[in-house]
Design an enzyme around this catalytic site. Structure first.
Site, PDB file in Angstrom:
ATOM      1  N   LYS A  65      13.807  32.216   6.172  1.00 16.41           N
ATOM      2  CA  LYS A  65      13.187  33.513   5.901  1.00 16.41           C
ATOM      3  C   LYS A  65      11.867  33.389   5.142  1.00 16.41           C
ATOM      4  O   LYS A  65      11.140  34.372   5.041  1.00 16.41           O
ATOM      5  CB  LYS A  65      14.160  34.408   5.142  1.00 16.41           C
ATOM      6  CG  LYS A  65      15.336  34.836   5.994  1.00 16.41           C
ATOM      7  CD  LYS A  65      14.905  35.780   7.097  1.00 16.41           C
ATOM      8  CE  LYS A  65      16.075  36.201   7.959  1.00 16.41           C
ATOM      9  NZ  LYS A  65      15.706  37.168   8.970  1.00 16.41           N
TER      10      LYS A  65
ATOM     11  N   SER B 172      25.749  30.242   8.515  1.00 16.44           N
ATOM     12  CA  SER B 172      25.214  30.557   9.834  1.00 16.44           C
ATOM     13  C   SER B 172      24.813  29.290  10.592  1.00 16.44           C
ATOM     14  O   SER B 172      24.711  29.311  11.817  1.00 16.44           O
ATOM     15  CB  SER B 172      24.037  31.523   9.732  1.00 16.44           C
ATOM     16  OG  SER B 172      22.958  30.907   9.080  1.00 16.44           O
TER      17      SER B 172
END
Ligand SMILES: Cc1ncc(COP(=O)(O)O)c(C=O)c1O
Length: 429
Positions: A43, A259
């Site tokens: 991110k 994830s």
């Protein structure tokens, strides 16, 4: 070489071959380690891109405060970029957000506003929209779920890096779905470079516990998401993803986040299929398929969950009043199952039984937040004397009366906000 600041360290993350977790000889697997970005996740790329885009459009000026609803990696990435660029940042998140993440964001100088825990992430998102709408001169909302700058970040950087690092030899790229920015950006750029490359999205099942990911059926699909864009969408089970995280640490020396395990689960499903297909083509050399899988962050972000907790720290500790000692309830393969007898059918609103039900509901939710699947079974004695008495009093058959009371019990559960993890099970059925 001396970098001018940490922002120039974003991107150019390495690709590392996965060896021991990959049993398929005809397919090579390589992981892109996004934890090596300076803020610790994929991110960082998106945070920098959204801020630069807002600067370029003129929406963001030094007097404004950047606003975003996030308790995860985007918040940390934004906080890091704002620290370097000198912007004010306000992050909205539910009270239940993990303490370690809040501390990282605060350390970078972000301001945190907490929204009521029971409203979840939707509550934080609504509050962000409200503030941006009511004070447009003060705030600039990043809105990662609807901001095309996140697709652009992966188009320009992540996808191009994969192409360059594999010298155009990657046959498949696998990434997990959250805002979908990664998948959408990969599809857009990689298909331009080679229309034959397959981009595969990995989606968790509804009710999943993989932080950062979204099941698109159970929540609003992000505005930037086009479900027709990826070549394939693979669903993965939480437990398979978690088990693969633990194997990655032990067998590859990669301490990855939840994830990443999910993406690897998808990549292995794909590799198995490719391996079988390549087996049908006798001329193929081993290693014909090259699957790149994106690992978005590190396991360090999940130390307060049970992902890497030793077995004795998993589950619940309760005080057994009969034995007068503390006992541990450990989750088994399918998770943790808690049982309590429900109210008698002749007195279905009995306070004592409902106190137990609500208590176990809270315990199950707490487990869920720590990453353990938990379910509560409430046994209803629908064939005992009390059920017969209830049927007689209502002038109904035992079956009809049982159905009526079950409907009332379910209504009361709804009224009390008891979650779906609590199931009422009539013993006679
Ligand atoms: C840890 C983690 N993995 C995966 C994703 C999904 O990436 P994307 O939002 O690009 O779909 C996110 C998104 O927040 C994330 O935080």
């Amino acid at each position: 070489m001396i970098h001018s600041n940490v922002l120039t360290l974003i991107g150019q993350t390495p690709l590392v071959a996965l060896n021991r977790v990959n049993p398929f000889a005809r397919v090579r697997l390589a992981a892109k380690l996004e934890e090596l970005n300076p803020g610790g996740s994929i991110k960082d790329r998106v945070a920098l891109a959204m801020i630069e885009q807002a600067e370029a459009s003129g929406a963001l000026t030094p007097d404004k405060t950047i606003l975003e609803a996030t308790s995860g990696n985007t918040g940390i990435g934004l906080a890091m970029v704002c620290a370097v660029k000198g912007y004010q940042l306000t992050l909205l998140m539910p009270e239940s957000a993990s303490e370690e993440r809040k501390r990282i964001m605060l350390a970078y100088g972000a301001r945190i506003r907490l929204t009521p825990g029971h409203l979840g992430t939707d509550g934080a998102i609504e509050e962000a929209y409200r503030l941006a709408r009511e004070e447009p001169d003060r705030y600039v909302l990043m809105d990662q779920f609807n901001n095309p700058a996140s697709i652009a970040a992966h188009y320009r950087t992540t996808a191009q890096e994969i192409w360059d690092q594999t010298e155009g030899r990657a046959t498949h790229v696998v990434a997990s779905l959250g805002t979908s920015g990664t998948v959408m950006g990969l599809v857009k750029r990689l298909k331009e470079l080679n229309p034959e490359i397959r981009v595969v999205a990995v989606e968790p099942y509804a009710g999943h516990r993989i932080q950062g990911l979204k099941n698109m059926q159970e929540s609003y699909p992000p505005g930037i998401y086009d479900r027709r864009a990826p070549d394939m969408i693979l669903n993965v089970e939480d437990e398979v993803a978690f088990a693969l995280c633990r194997r990655l640490a032990k067998e590859e020396g990669i301490f990855a986040g939840m994830s990443s395990g999910a993406a690897l689960a998808g990549a292995l499903q794909l590799a198995e299929k490719l391996d079988q297909e390549l087996d049908q083509e006798p001329d193929q050399e081993p290693g014909q398929g090259l699957v790149v899988v994106i690992f978005p962050d590190s396991g360090i972000r999940y130390l307060s969950t049970t992902l890497y907790a030793p077995p004795q720290e998993q589950g619940l500790r309760v005080r057994d009043l009969k034995q007068r000692k503390s006992v541990g309830l450990r989750p088994e393969k399918g998770g943790l199952r808690l049982f309590t007898p429900g109210p008698g059918l002749d007195q279905w609103d009995e306070a004592g039984a409902w106190r137990r039900i609500v208590l176990l509901d809270v315990a199950a939710r707490f487990q869920h937040q720590k990453g353990v699947k938990a379910e509560v079974l409430v046994g209803l004695a629908d064939l005992d004397d009390r059920a017969v008495a209830a049927a007689r009093a209502a002038g109904k058959s035992l079956d009809d009366s049982g159905q009526d009371v079950l409907a009332r019990i379910q209504n009361l559960a709804k009224l009390l906000g008891v979650g779906e993890q609590v199931r009422f099970v009539p013993a006679g059925r």
